[in-house]
Write an enzyme that holds these catalytic residues in place. Structure first.
Site, PDB file in Angstrom:
ATOM      1  CG  HIS A  34      18.960   9.760 -13.164  1.00  0.00           C
ATOM      2  ND1 HIS A  34      17.604   9.984 -13.014  1.00  0.00           N
ATOM      3  CD2 HIS A  34      19.329   8.991 -12.082  1.00  0.00           C
ATOM      4  CE1 HIS A  34      17.183   9.405 -11.901  1.00  0.00           C
ATOM      5  NE2 HIS A  34      18.207   8.797 -11.324  1.00  0.00           N
ATOM      6  N   GLY A  46      17.111   5.068  -4.487  1.00  0.00           N
ATOM      7  CA  GLY A  46      18.030   5.092  -3.358  1.00  0.00           C
ATOM      8  C   GLY A  46      17.379   4.648  -2.061  1.00  0.00           C
ATOM      9  CB  CYS A  61      17.054   1.101  -8.906  1.00  0.00           C
ATOM     10  SG  CYS A  61      18.359   2.123  -9.621  1.00  0.00           S
TER      11      CYS A  61
END
Length: 401
Positions: free
Chosen positions: A357, A389, A387
């Site tokens: 990632h 941060g 998703c």
């Protein structure tokens, strides 16, 4: 108001994903990596006049150091694009690359551009998560009972622990999910399923002979992601200790890998497709970003996916292929279970736990995966979702044409 028009992906490629710090891209600058990827995307459309490219939009989650200033413009110049082609770097943390695709598509869809490049790049070897000198305003934490609620001060892993607790995702389920990610990735590599989306990259390995003080350089071409482990087992994953909470369930084995990589897509209007005799690979359908509580940022796709589907007039059952970025097994399972997604359609070739990632690059990388997978499997709709941060989710939908 200008008439809305469709935006088509006419080229899509990515680098292999390397492990950060010890991997094959550890000494390769991210601007060089992005420039190489831009060249590879352009090579897929030899009929295209580069002067018609309006802008290069590149995502980068930590745009500083070797990937700072305006890495999009820097890479565009290094790639040999005409001087009249602009460049802008965008940051939505892990969804930066996907947001770059959305922004490029929207410029075309509202009639402001005929051809755009969307990309993403991240070197976690050269720029660590959070940056080299992170600095948070004290006011950022006002009215919070716990500073880790923002998911950036003490680590994303604590947000995954909170998701695991609240959504009742067991350690066994997380390890099983991680194991399957590796096995799917290994199987896809053996089958050659990544071949069309990956551009091989030449890397240089340097070594020093201490006796002679001579430096030797060996060059090699890398064409597969570095993180997948064919020898891992559920039993081996179960032995790993939690790394974020003493009595937690989130480990290095059921979390995404820190990585280096880049991806690039070229988007064009229907008129540009016809003028330059381009082959459209997919149509950009819709995009959504939604906010969620930061301390459970992993559930972002639970809000973003329904919104993207609603904008497209589709249902999740219509999705034939879903690239759900595996930031953590805990949040991936929470999303899958809450939305009732078909596990067989989610990450059929493995996800970030196995493949890696590289933060701001991942959205563009996974978009390339979806575009080529839809064509290879003769499927209609695909989605990229993740998703983000500080409490966000993002989702983009693509249609094979």
């Amino acid at each position: 108001m200008k008439q809305v028009q469709d935006a088509y992906i006419v080229a899509a490629t990515r680098t292999p994903i390397g492990r950060s710090h010890r991997g094959f891209f550890r000494n390769m600058r991210p601007d060089d990596l992005l420039a190489t990827t831009l060249k590879a995307a352009l090579a897929q459309v030899p009929n295209l006049d580069p002067k018609t490219i309006e802008d290069v939009v590149a995502g980068c989650a930590i745009p500083e150091g070797a990937q700072g200033l305006n890495v999009a413009r820097i890479a565009a110049v290094m790639a040999g694009l005409p001087v009249g082609v602009g460049g802008i770097t965008v940051n939505r943390f892990c969804a930066s690359g996907l947001s770059a695709v959305q922004m490029a598509a929207d410029r075309i869809r509202v009639g402001e551009a005929e051809v755009m490049i969307a990309a993403g790049v991240e070197s976690m070897s050269m720029v660590p998560m959070g940056g080299n000198v992170p600095s948070f305003s004290p006011n950022f934490f006002v009215n919070t009972d716990n500073v880790d609620d923002y998911g950036i001060a003490y680590g994303m892993g604590l947000t995954a622990e909170k998701v695991a607790t609240q959504w009742k995702v067991s350690r066994d389920d997380q390890d099983e999910f991680a194991y399957k990610s590796h096995m799917k990735a290994v199987a896809a590599m053996k089958a050659g399923d990544f071949a069309n989306e990956i551009t091989p990259i030449e890397v240089a390995d340097r070594s020093v002979d201490l006796a002679s003080a001579e430096v030797s350089i060996k060059k090699r071409s890398v064409n597969l992601d570095e993180g997948a482990r064919p020898d891992t087992t559920v039993e081996a994953l179960a032995k790993l200790k939690p790394v974020f909470a003493a009595r937690g369930s989130v480990t290095a084995g059921n979390s995404s890998q820190t990585s280096d990589g880049a991806g690039a897509l070229i988007l064009a209007s229907e008129s540009a497709v016809k003028r330059f005799n381009l082959q459209p690979l997919a149509r950009f359908v819709s995009f959504a970003s939604k906010g969620v509580p930061s301390h459970i940022m992993g559930i972002g796709p639970i809000e973003a996916i329904p919104a993207a589907l609603r904008y497209a007039g589709l249902k999740h059952e219509d999705m034939d292929w879903i690239e759900l970025n595996e930031a953590f097994a805990a949040q991936s399972l929470a999303v899958i279970r809450t939305l009732g997604l078909n596990p067989a359609k989610v990450n059929p070739m493995g996800g970030a736990i196995a493949l890696g990632h590289p933060l701001g690059a991942t959205g563009a990388i996974r978009a390339a995966t979806v575009v080529h997978a839809l064509r290879r499997k003769n499927l209609k709709y695909g989605m990229v979702t993740m998703c983000v941060g500080m409490g966000q989710g993002a989702a983009g939908i693509f249609e094979r044409v």
